[in-house]
Design an enzyme around this catalytic site. Structure first.
Site, mmCIF file in Angstrom:
data_model
loop_
_atom_site.group_PDB
_atom_site.id
_atom_site.type_symbol
_atom_site.label_atom_id
_atom_site.label_comp_id
_atom_site.label_asym_id
_atom_site.label_seq_id
_atom_site.Cartn_x
_atom_site.Cartn_y
_atom_site.Cartn_z
ATOM 1 N N ALA A 12 35.335 45.318 41.769
ATOM 2 C CA ALA A 12 35.312 44.631 40.470
ATOM 3 C C ALA A 12 35.492 45.609 39.312
ATOM 4 O O ALA A 12 34.929 45.444 38.246
ATOM 5 C CB ALA A 12 33.997 43.884 40.308
ATOM 6 N N GLY A 14 38.533 46.498 38.019
ATOM 7 C CA GLY A 14 39.778 46.274 37.271
ATOM 8 C C GLY A 14 39.535 45.709 35.883
ATOM 9 O O GLY A 14 38.476 45.169 35.581
ATOM 10 N N ARG A 18 44.944 40.343 31.366
ATOM 11 C CA ARG A 18 45.555 39.057 31.041
ATOM 12 C C ARG A 18 44.553 37.990 30.612
ATOM 13 O O ARG A 18 44.928 36.933 30.146
ATOM 14 C CB ARG A 18 46.375 38.556 32.246
ATOM 15 C CG ARG A 18 47.738 39.237 32.342
ATOM 16 C CD ARG A 18 48.534 38.713 33.518
ATOM 17 N NE ARG A 18 48.090 39.299 34.779
ATOM 18 C CZ ARG A 18 48.339 38.768 35.973
ATOM 19 N NH1 ARG A 18 48.988 37.622 36.064
ATOM 20 N NH2 ARG A 18 47.922 39.370 37.073
ATOM 21 N N TYR A 106 36.566 40.878 46.862
ATOM 22 C CA TYR A 106 36.854 41.060 45.441
ATOM 23 C C TYR A 106 35.858 40.306 44.562
ATOM 24 O O TYR A 106 35.365 39.247 44.945
ATOM 25 C CB TYR A 106 38.244 40.524 45.097
ATOM 26 C CG TYR A 106 39.406 41.320 45.662
ATOM 27 C CD1 TYR A 106 39.260 42.625 46.133
ATOM 28 C CD2 TYR A 106 40.673 40.745 45.707
ATOM 29 C CE1 TYR A 106 40.339 43.332 46.625
ATOM 30 C CE2 TYR A 106 41.764 41.451 46.202
ATOM 31 C CZ TYR A 106 41.588 42.741 46.663
ATOM 32 O OH TYR A 106 42.663 43.431 47.155
ATOM 33 N N GLY A 145 50.407 41.556 48.742
ATOM 34 C CA GLY A 145 50.735 42.344 49.919
ATOM 35 C C GLY A 145 51.117 41.376 51.041
ATOM 36 O O GLY A 145 50.511 40.320 51.184
ATOM 37 N N ASN A 233 43.285 35.734 37.186
ATOM 38 C CA ASN A 233 43.860 36.785 36.340
ATOM 39 C C ASN A 233 43.983 36.375 34.884
ATOM 40 O O ASN A 233 44.046 37.225 34.011
ATOM 41 C CB ASN A 233 45.231 37.194 36.876
ATOM 42 C CG ASN A 233 45.102 37.849 38.240
ATOM 43 O OD1 ASN A 233 44.412 38.853 38.389
ATOM 44 N ND2 ASN A 233 45.717 37.261 39.236
ATOM 45 N N SER A 410 6.210 2.519 11.459
ATOM 46 C CA SER A 410 7.545 3.045 11.156
ATOM 47 C C SER A 410 7.548 3.886 9.892
ATOM 48 O O SER A 410 6.754 3.668 8.973
ATOM 49 C CB SER A 410 8.516 1.879 10.978
ATOM 50 O OG SER A 410 8.667 1.217 12.212
HETATM 51 C C1 UD1 Z 1 45.653 43.861 46.290
HETATM 52 C C2 UD1 Z 1 46.181 44.256 47.669
HETATM 53 C C3 UD1 Z 1 47.237 43.227 48.101
HETATM 54 C C4 UD1 Z 1 46.635 41.841 48.099
HETATM 55 C C5 UD1 Z 1 46.030 41.527 46.738
HETATM 56 C C6 UD1 Z 1 45.297 40.230 46.791
HETATM 57 C C7 UD1 Z 1 46.051 46.685 47.815
HETATM 58 C C8 UD1 Z 1 46.809 47.941 47.752
HETATM 59 N N1 UD1 Z 1 46.743 45.579 47.627
HETATM 60 O O1 UD1 Z 1 46.752 43.963 45.411
HETATM 61 O O2 UD1 Z 1 47.713 43.541 49.383
HETATM 62 O O3 UD1 Z 1 47.631 40.885 48.422
HETATM 63 O O4 UD1 Z 1 45.113 42.549 46.343
HETATM 64 O O5 UD1 Z 1 44.856 39.896 45.517
HETATM 65 O O6 UD1 Z 1 44.861 46.689 48.046
HETATM 66 N N2 UD1 Z 1 40.195 47.193 42.026
HETATM 67 C C9 UD1 Z 1 39.253 48.138 41.774
HETATM 68 N N3 UD1 Z 1 39.633 49.429 41.611
HETATM 69 C C10 UD1 Z 1 40.906 49.806 41.688
HETATM 70 C C11 UD1 Z 1 41.888 48.840 41.954
HETATM 71 C C12 UD1 Z 1 41.509 47.537 42.130
HETATM 72 O O7 UD1 Z 1 38.065 47.842 41.692
HETATM 73 O O8 UD1 Z 1 41.166 50.999 41.535
HETATM 74 C C13 UD1 Z 1 39.784 45.810 42.202
HETATM 75 C C14 UD1 Z 1 40.291 44.912 41.099
HETATM 76 O O9 UD1 Z 1 39.332 44.771 40.088
HETATM 77 C C15 UD1 Z 1 40.533 43.605 41.817
HETATM 78 C C16 UD1 Z 1 40.853 44.016 43.237
HETATM 79 O O10 UD1 Z 1 40.364 45.324 43.385
HETATM 80 O O11 UD1 Z 1 39.382 42.799 41.872
HETATM 81 C C17 UD1 Z 1 42.331 43.935 43.517
HETATM 82 O O12 UD1 Z 1 42.995 44.780 42.650
HETATM 83 P P1 UD1 Z 1 44.452 44.471 42.164
HETATM 84 O O13 UD1 Z 1 44.912 45.573 41.310
HETATM 85 O O14 UD1 Z 1 44.494 43.109 41.625
HETATM 86 O O15 UD1 Z 1 45.231 44.536 43.551
HETATM 87 P P2 UD1 Z 1 46.665 44.022 43.789
HETATM 88 O O16 UD1 Z 1 47.604 45.037 43.342
HETATM 89 O O17 UD1 Z 1 46.814 42.656 43.285
HETATM 90 CA CA CA Z 2 45.400 41.009 42.171
#
Ligand code: UD1
Ligand code: CA
Length: 484
Positions: A12, A14, A18, A106, A145, A233, A410
């Site tokens: 969590a 990220g 958006r 997530y 992915g 998102n 009243s």
């Molecule tokens: C990721 C997956 C992808 C999958 C998708 C599903 C990888 C490389 N890819 O892609 O295969 O289909 O999720 O939604 O794992 N987060 C962190 N720290 C980070 C990066 C991400 O805590 O450094 C957290 C984000 O807050 C988010 C989750 O991990 O809750 C997914 O991150 P996001 O960047 O959305 O991954 P995707 O590129 O969408």
């Molecule tokens: Ca994502």
């Protein structure tokens, strides 16, 4: 089957750009719980030894929130979002050496259930997998992915959209980002992944590919319920998720014996409990720790927050927060119940009545146009239309007591602190500053005097004057007739 995992890691960190919000994404709510609150609740159903949430953007707010809603949860701070693999590394650094199953999920997938996580862990253990990924078939897999399978249907790798060739992009099976790992495989895999990819990130997904290349068993659980894998998102997705979760919550309660005239306009938080034969009319919101008892009817158009409604009560067009409505009590329409409002069994709060921090005794009635603040109203008492409990002297709040079976006329003002004894009366239009003894009538208003001929002198020639003249004539004729 249930197997307790050694740990669940919730990602969590990220930013959630958006959302265009000053609130961190995972603190936005659906069905009365934050996104991260839903993630933690689902994770807790697995009863893991450790539960760690990786935080980054808005870390202080997220950490403070978790402290409040899930005190047993640990947080790990990921300073820079270098990828999902890196995020898991940060979480593992903050925990003791783990042995067994590690689940990764997530913080922004609010429809994911503990049951689905349990199924994932169950399959992982029964099949003896090193890695098991939760996947779904979706119509538009853009951005996700992709699950790459071999000729025998076995999971071979996960390829990110940005790294995928056209053939791989044509695959409709997506990675949810939710997995069960063998702890040793996870640790070893994380030490080997690199950021040599389209996004320059450390991909958690590569751990699966490495395990498979090492000849370990890798599997997938394909869920038929793609909603459970969907993240939030932006605010459009937030609303869609809210609607779908509400659809699930309302359906669940209908199956438990609750009647809903219009489930689509009935909004129920996950934290609400309802008994059988409750009837919910259109436009009802039941929020927070609200509970509704057997056979009670709520609505139309009512919002109840942290409010308890007793069996057989009726609540119509009402806004209530922190109130308790007793068995068979009736409330509304257009009633405002504020924190500490307690309506005992069979009592009534009617139209345009506001009640705060007060108890209305069993069978007592406050039927119309009244403010009740800081008061205790005894059993069977009746509060006349337009009565005001003046509880505030500009500095402090004071208490008012109305005794059992007492009757307030009243348009009275009861100036607190004041105490009306059991079985006493207040005359209509009184401003009461001194309490009563049992059996007394308090009259606190100027004595009426009628001034003869006033209209004729002061309003002569008006319609009122004319009406008075006609009425007098009729009275005179009548008097004559009686004499004759
Ligand atoms: C990721 C997956 C992808 C999958 C998708 C599903 C990888 C490389 N890819 O892609 O295969 O289909 O999720 O939604 O794992 N987060 C962190 N720290 C980070 C990066 C991400 O805590 O450094 C957290 C984000 O807050 C988010 C989750 O991990 O809750 C997914 O991150 P996001 O960047 O959305 O991954 P995707 O590129 O969408
Ligand atoms: Ca994502």
């Amino acid at each position: 089957m249930t197997t307790r995992p050694a740990a669940v890691v919730v990602l969590a960190a990220g930013e959630g750009t958006r959302m265009k919000s000053s609130t961190p994404k995972v603190l936005h709510e659906v069905a009365g719980r934050t996104l991260v609150g839903h993630a933690v609740a689902a994770a807790q159903e697995l009863k893991p030894d450790h539960l760690s949430v990786v935080i980054g953007h808005g870390r202080d707010q997220v950490a403070a929130h978790l402290e409040q809603v899930a005190p047993g949860v640990t947080t790990a701070v990921q300073e820079q979002q270098l990828g999902t693999g890196h995020a898991v590394m940060v979480a593992l650094e903050g925990m003791p050496e783990l042995d067994g199953v590690v689940v990764v999920t997530y913080g922004d997938v609010p429809l994911l259930t503990g049951d689905t996580l349990n199924e994932l862990v169950g399959t992982h253990v029964v099949d003896g997998n090193a890695v098991t990924v939760l996947t779904a078939q979706v119509a538009d897999p853009t951005g996700y992915g992709r699950i790459v399978r071999d000729d025998g249907g076995g999971v071979r790798a996960i390829v990110e959209h940005k790294d995928a060739d056209d053939a791989t992009r044509a695959v409709n099976e997506i990675n949810s980002g939710i997995y069960a790992f063998d702890a040793d495989v996870l640790r070893a895999g994380l030490s080997r992944i690199t950021s040599d990819n389209a996004q320059g990130e450390l991909y958690l997904t590569d751990v699966l590919g490495l395990a498979r290349a090492d000849g370990l068993r890798v599997g997938a659980v394909v869920t038929a319920d793609a909603w459970q894998t969907e993240g939030v998102n932006d605010r459009v997705q937030l609303a869609a998720m809210n609607r779908e979760l509400n659809r699930r919550i309302t359906e669940r309660w209908m199956r438990e014996g609750v009647t809903m005239i219009d489930p689509a306009s009935t909004w129920i938080d996950v934290t609400v409990t309802l008994a059988r034969d409750v009837v919910l009319r259109p436009g009802v919101q039941l929020l927070g720790a609200t509970e509704v008892g057997t056979g009670a009817e709520v609505g139309p158009d009512s919002t109840l927050n942290d409010t308890v409604v007793g069996a057989g009560a009726s609540v119509v067009r009402t806004h209530a927060t922190g109130a308790r409505i007793g068995d068979e009590a009736t409330v509304g329409p257009f009633t405002y119940l504020r924190p500490g409002a307690v309506l005992e069994a069979k009592s009534k709060a009617g139209a345009y009545v506001e009640i705060k921090k007060s108890t209305v005794g069993p069978g007592a009635k406050v039927p119309h146009l009244t403010y009740v603040g800081d008061a205790t109203i005894g059993e069977g008492a009746n509060i006349g239309a337009g009565t005001i409990f003046a509880n505030y002297d500009g500095v402090a709040k004071h208490h008012t007591v109305v005794g059992r079976h007492s009757f307030v006329g009243s348009d009275s003002v009861l100036v607190a602190p004041v105490e009306l004894a059991d079985g006493s009366y207040v005359a209509a239009g009184s401003t009461v500053v001194t309490g009563t003894e049992p059996g007394e009538l308090a009259v606190a208003r100027a004595r009426q005097r009628n001034i003869d001929g006033w209209v004729e002198r002061k309003r002569s020639g008006t319609a009122t004057d004319e009406a008075a003249r006609q009425a007098k004539e009729r009275q005179a004729e009548q008097a004559e007739g009686e004499h004759a």
